[in-house]
Design an enzyme around this catalytic site. Structure first.
Site, PDB file in Angstrom:
ATOM      1  N   ASP A  82       5.820   2.894   7.080  1.00  0.00           N
ATOM      2  CA  ASP A  82       4.937   1.907   6.733  1.00  0.00           C
ATOM      3  C   ASP A  82       3.960   2.864   5.753  1.00  0.00           C
ATOM      4  O   ASP A  82       3.219   3.814   5.976  1.00  0.00           O
ATOM      5  CB  ASP A  82       3.970   1.761   7.987  1.00  0.00           C
ATOM      6  CG  ASP A  82       2.651   1.040   7.844  1.00  0.00           C
ATOM      7  OD1 ASP A  82       2.504   0.576   6.698  1.00  0.00           O
ATOM      8  OD2 ASP A  82       1.901   0.951   8.717  1.00  0.00           O
ATOM      9  N   ASP A  89       4.480  -5.617   3.752  1.00  0.00           N
ATOM     10  CA  ASP A  89       4.104  -4.564   4.801  1.00  0.00           C
ATOM     11  C   ASP A  89       5.135  -4.929   5.979  1.00  0.00           C
ATOM     12  O   ASP A  89       6.109  -5.780   5.818  1.00  0.00           O
ATOM     13  CB  ASP A  89       2.685  -4.739   5.289  1.00  0.00           C
ATOM     14  CG  ASP A  89       2.069  -3.309   5.722  1.00  0.00           C
ATOM     15  OD1 ASP A  89       2.970  -2.707   6.332  1.00  0.00           O
ATOM     16  OD2 ASP A  89       0.933  -3.320   5.678  1.00  0.00           O
ATOM     17  N   HIS A 115       3.114   3.515  13.442  1.00  0.00           N
ATOM     18  CA  HIS A 115       2.078   4.405  13.775  1.00  0.00           C
ATOM     19  C   HIS A 115       2.359   5.799  14.282  1.00  0.00           C
ATOM     20  O   HIS A 115       1.511   6.593  14.399  1.00  0.00           O
ATOM     21  CB  HIS A 115       0.740   3.682  13.851  1.00  0.00           C
ATOM     22  CG  HIS A 115       0.010   2.713  13.048  1.00  0.00           C
ATOM     23  ND1 HIS A 115      -1.365   2.533  13.188  1.00  0.00           N
ATOM     24  CD2 HIS A 115       0.648   2.252  11.880  1.00  0.00           C
ATOM     25  CE1 HIS A 115      -1.512   1.728  12.083  1.00  0.00           C
ATOM     26  NE2 HIS A 115      -0.256   1.389  11.243  1.00  0.00           N
ATOM     27  N   GLU A 175      -5.544   1.294   2.473  1.00  0.00           N
ATOM     28  CA  GLU A 175      -5.242   0.254   3.239  1.00  0.00           C
ATOM     29  C   GLU A 175      -5.481   0.731   4.889  1.00  0.00           C
ATOM     30  O   GLU A 175      -5.853   0.028   5.705  1.00  0.00           O
ATOM     31  CB  GLU A 175      -3.611  -0.345   3.111  1.00  0.00           C
ATOM     32  CG  GLU A 175      -3.723  -1.739   3.894  1.00  0.00           C
ATOM     33  CD  GLU A 175      -2.876  -1.449   5.164  1.00  0.00           C
ATOM     34  OE1 GLU A 175      -2.825  -2.457   5.821  1.00  0.00           O
ATOM     35  OE2 GLU A 175      -2.621  -0.305   5.607  1.00  0.00           O
ATOM     36  N   GLU A 176      -4.961   1.938   5.076  1.00  0.00           N
ATOM     37  CA  GLU A 176      -4.850   2.445   6.409  1.00  0.00           C
ATOM     38  C   GLU A 176      -6.489   2.834   6.802  1.00  0.00           C
ATOM     39  O   GLU A 176      -6.614   3.185   8.078  1.00  0.00           O
ATOM     40  CB  GLU A 176      -3.911   3.811   6.756  1.00  0.00           C
ATOM     41  CG  GLU A 176      -2.493   3.250   6.292  1.00  0.00           C
ATOM     42  CD  GLU A 176      -1.933   2.457   7.526  1.00  0.00           C
ATOM     43  OE1 GLU A 176      -2.673   2.060   8.343  1.00  0.00           O
ATOM     44  OE2 GLU A 176      -0.865   2.298   7.348  1.00  0.00           O
ATOM     45  N   HIS A 209       0.796  -1.155  -0.021  1.00  0.00           N
ATOM     46  CA  HIS A 209      -0.049   0.057   0.111  1.00  0.00           C
ATOM     47  C   HIS A 209       0.912   1.514   0.059  1.00  0.00           C
ATOM     48  O   HIS A 209       1.781   1.345   0.611  1.00  0.00           O
ATOM     49  CB  HIS A 209      -0.986   0.020   1.251  1.00  0.00           C
ATOM     50  CG  HIS A 209      -0.224   0.191   2.414  1.00  0.00           C
ATOM     51  ND1 HIS A 209      -0.294   1.530   3.157  1.00  0.00           N
ATOM     52  CD2 HIS A 209      -0.012  -0.673   3.402  1.00  0.00           C
ATOM     53  CE1 HIS A 209       0.209   1.300   4.498  1.00  0.00           C
ATOM     54  NE2 HIS A 209       0.410   0.181   4.499  1.00  0.00           N
TER      55      HIS A 209
END
Length: 369
Positions: A183, A238, A332, A215-216, A69
């Site tokens: 990410d 990922d 994150h 994706e997120e 992603h």
């Protein structure tokens, strides 16, 4: 291509991509940068209506969808106060305890983006009860230095405008990369390296190499692309949660710098009953490929982790699927951390595995169990 040159290219591409804002649902700048990098290699690509970008490499054998992603988590402008302060809504798994005093970028448009900071209450006015309290995101606000709602709106900021952590990318010791959106811009850089190698190959399976959206947000941006491509095999790239820090030691056995990994089990039970248990043919393929290349292959099994492969695997008659990964720390947050050596080894593993998918590659589960 030497391992060192691949690592250097991957590092450069990762750093470049990390500096481009691309909130989930607003990935267009990242997509354009990826398309430009593919074009520079002489590789054609196309985008679908959602913004997924795909490059096709023809071949013989089972059809492979190799994807990662390109979006990142962040925020959406929820409210503009009369005094010009801005309230945010979270988009994706943003950790509230990592937000206070973070710089953000309000993405109005290229060349017009507005910097700001998530305010942190003055220490001298903080009560003892507040000192160790994490504020809910709804109570936080962004200060751009502007003084009125009219001034904010004149800068192009509206309800619904995307906001991300202020983009940052730098290198640390031992080839480690630190900053925003590791990410999954690191995964994008790995696939760019694989694309270079696919362009130069003389044989192999048909591969649709894709950079996916959303994706997120909801994990489903890749699903319409997979419904169109109908792959036999899906390989998703990922992060893996690195567990080599004091706060993560009980979560697994994945180390930064320890090489690429594969997911043997993922499950997300918090409102989303989905996950991935990889197809045995794919586990066997990655183990054999890693052994043949002399590469370590780490193993990850986690609850609370989910990727868009969870939905791609259910397309058509079902897809032989696996999550491949690179170790990453501090997921994150505004400063994530990975190791370029792991990324280069992951690209090497992918190229080796794809080369082993011959026209007679067996996808019958009973051949492996």
């Amino acid at each position: 291509m030497t391992a060192q040159s691949a690592q250097t290219r991957i590092t450069t591409d990762t750093l470049d991509l990390m500096r481009i804002p691309g909130l989930s649902g607003h990935e267009d700048r990242v997509r354009r940068a990826l398309r430009s990098k593919l074009e520079a290699m002489g590789i054609e690509s196309s985008a679908d209506r959602l913004g997924n970008l795909v490059a096709h490499f023809p071949g013989q054998g089972p059809k492979v969808m190799l994807f990662t992603h390109m979006d990142q988590l962040g925020f959406i402008v929820r409210r503009i106060e009369a005094d010009g302060l801005i309230r945010l809504e979270r988009l994706g798994g943003v950790p509230e305890r990592a937000l206070a005093a973070q710089e953000v970028l309000i993405c109005v448009g290229e060349g017009r983006d507005v910097p700001g900071v998530i305010a942190n209450k003055c220490h001298h006015a903080t009560t003892p009860e507040e000192k160790y309290k994490v504020l809910p995101y709804a109570e936080l606000y962004v200060d751009t230095g502007m003084c009125s709602a009219e001034e904010v709106e004149a800068a192009g900021i509206r309800i619904g405008t995307p906001v991300v952590y202020a983009p940052h990318a730098s290198t640390l010791a031992h080839g480690r990369i630190m900053g925003t959106s590791v990410d999954d811009r690191a995964g994008c850089a790995v696939l760019l390296e694989v694309a270079r190698q696919l362009k130069a190959r003389e044989s192999g399976p048909p591969v649709d190499l894709a950079f996916t959206v959303l994706e997120e947000f909801n994990l489903r941006g890749a699903q319409p692309l997979a419904q169109q491509l109908l792959p036999d095999i899906a390989i998703q790239i990922d992060l893996a949660l690195a567990t080599d820090t004091p706060d993560m030691g009980a979560r697994g056995d994945v180390t930064l710098g320890g090489g690429p990994g594969m997911g043997l089990y993922s499950f997300h039970g918090r409102g989303t009953l989905n996950g991935v248990i990889p197809h045995p043919a794919m586990v066997h393929l990655m183990e054999e490929s890693a052994a043949a290349e002399g590469l370590p292959l780490q193993r990850s099994a986690q609850v609370g982790v989910l990727t868009d492969l969870s939905y791609v695997q259910l397309v058509g008659a079902g897809v032989a699927s696996i999550d491949l990964c690179f170790p990453m720390r501090h997921s994150h947050s505004a400063r994530e951390l990975c190791d370029a050596r792991d990324l280069a080894a992951l690209a090497q593993l992918l190229s080796a595995a794809l080369a082993r998918i011959t026209p007679d590659f067996d996808l019958d589960r009973d051949a492996y169990t």
